[in-house]
Design a protein around this motif. Structure first.
Motif, PDB file in Angstrom:
ATOM      1  N   GLU A  40       0.827  -1.203   0.000  1.00 28.91           N
ATOM      2  CA  GLU A  40       0.000   0.000   0.000  1.00 28.91           C
ATOM      3  C   GLU A  40       0.858   1.248   0.000  1.00 28.91           C
ATOM      4  OE1 GLU A  40      -2.994   0.136   2.977  1.00 28.91           O
ATOM      5  OE2 GLU A  40      -3.842  -1.818   2.477  1.00 28.91           O
TER       6      GLU A  40
ATOM      7  N   HIS B 120       0.768   4.171  -2.805  1.00 32.75           N
ATOM      8  CA  HIS B 120       0.506   5.561  -2.431  1.00 32.75           C
ATOM      9  C   HIS B 120       1.636   6.468  -2.910  1.00 32.75           C
ATOM     10  CE1 HIS B 120      -0.323   9.146  -0.056  1.00 32.75           C
ATOM     11  NE2 HIS B 120       0.913   9.067   0.408  1.00 32.75           N
TER      12      HIS B 120
ATOM     13  N   ARG C  25       1.536   7.014  -6.671  1.00 32.38           N
ATOM     14  CA  ARG C  25       0.450   7.909  -7.048  1.00 32.38           C
ATOM     15  C   ARG C  25       0.801   9.356  -6.698  1.00 32.38           C
ATOM     16  NH1 ARG C  25      -3.195   5.216  -4.904  1.00 32.38           N
ATOM     17  NH2 ARG C  25      -3.392   6.290  -2.894  1.00 32.38           N
ATOM     18  N   TRP C  26       1.405   9.540  -5.526  1.00 31.94           N
ATOM     19  CA  TRP C  26       1.781  10.894  -5.100  1.00 31.94           C
ATOM     20  C   TRP C  26       2.838  11.491  -6.032  1.00 31.94           C
ATOM     21  CZ3 TRP C  26       0.717  15.118  -2.542  1.00 31.94           C
ATOM     22  CH2 TRP C  26       1.741  16.032  -2.306  1.00 31.94           C
TER      23      TRP C  26
END
Length: 323
Positions: free
Chosen positions: A266, A270, A273-274
């Protein structure tokens, strides 16, 4: 600015941004009208009110005693109002509605629909009582970016409908307001490829049509959940469950090994994506417009959330006031 037009690609949250902007503008005792043009009753849902009729109704009280009224423009009602205003034919208009003639007219002349909608917006922006403007500001929840220039550029739309007469006069009056220094078209985007590209395309189209572009509002911007120093490393996939396992074991977490692998996966997702979103910030800045970011809400949008977003938008208003 007295007329704020809010547009954005579908799914970017332009209705939410328009509502928050209206609340921000209404602070300190000001009176603001929030206008819906697409018939979705999105404003009523946000403010948890019954569906809006074709009349201006108060939906919120802002800081300092200001108020936000809302109006959902109904094309048929606007057409009847138009017939009564220019031709004194309100009674005849009602008969036309029963015959279905209004739907027929707007179907064969699609530009007429936009003339009616924008005409009502212009009327609200310029309306006066005892020599003073009735509304300090009008905020328009407008059509999406793919249609915004055509919607606002009603002079082009009526070229095939009328070269003179009331329709032409009304469209000229609308354009005088939309191209004046009192209007700004704000574009809502997400930090994703397609919304940013549509925003860039819309800015180019609006500029070519001599319509005033305001700010770019980045909506639903996620905050990084990892320290800045570790974001790049994690995005590259260099964080594994083995890195997290000692801490989870020390905390006596049941099934620490499986939990560690899941958390690591995860975290990598994350971070990736950031990093991708952060890279798009450069593209947004390159558009050359003031930029305001609104945070991603972890709870459903309600009136409290709208007030929080309104506070964030005060930066946008301060930028415009200084310009």
């Amino acid at each position: 600015m007295r007329c704020h037009v809010v547009t954005g690609k579908g799914g970017t949250g332009k209705t939410t941004v328009a509502a928050a902007l209206a609340l921000s503008l209404a602070a300190d005792g000001r009176h603001v009208l929030l206008v819906e043009t697409e018939g979705r009753q999105g404003i009523a849902q946000l403010f948890d009110t019954p569906p809006l009729p074709y009349e201006e109704r108060r939906v919120a009280v802002a800081r300092g005693g200001g108020e936000v009224k809302a109006l959902a423009i109904d094309v048929e009602a606007a057409f009847l109002e138009y017939l009564d205003m220019f031709y004194n034919l309100k009674r005849a208009g009602r008969a036309l509605r029963k015959m279905g003639a209004i739907d027929f007219a707007t179907a064969i002349a699609p530009g007429l629909r936009d003339v009616l909608l924008t005409g009502k917006i212009k009327e609200a922006v310029t309306r006066r009582h005892d020599g003073r403007f009735v509304y300090d500001a009008v905020v328009v929840d407008a059509p999406p970016t793919g249609r915004i220039t055509r919607f606002l550029n009603v002079t082009g739309e009526v070229a095939g409908l009328a070269r003179s007469g009331p329709i032409k006069a009304q469209s000229d009056g609308v354009m005088a307001v939309f191209r004046s220094g009192t209007t700004a078209v704000h574009l809502v985007t997400l930090l994703e490829d397609m919304p940013v590209q549509e925003t860039a395309d819309a800015i180019a189209d609006l500029t070519a049509a001599r319509l005033p572009v305001g700010s770019v509002i980045v909506n639903m911007a996620a905050e990084p959940l990892l320290p800045a120093a570790s974001l790049s490393r994690t995005a590259e996939g260099r964080l594994t469950g083995a890195d997290l396992l000692p801490a989870l074991t020390a905390a006596s977490v049941h099934g620490a090994a499986e939990v560690a692998d899941g958390l690591a996966a995860e975290a990598v997702e994350h971070a990736q994506r950031w990093v991708a979103q952060d890279a798009l910030r450069g593209d947004v800045e390159a558009l050359g417009r003031p930029v305001v970011e609104l945070p991603l809400s972890v709870t459903p949008i309600d009136l409290g959330t709208l007030f929080e977003l309104a506070e964030r938008l005060e930066a946008l208003l301060a930028t415009e006031a200084a310009a």
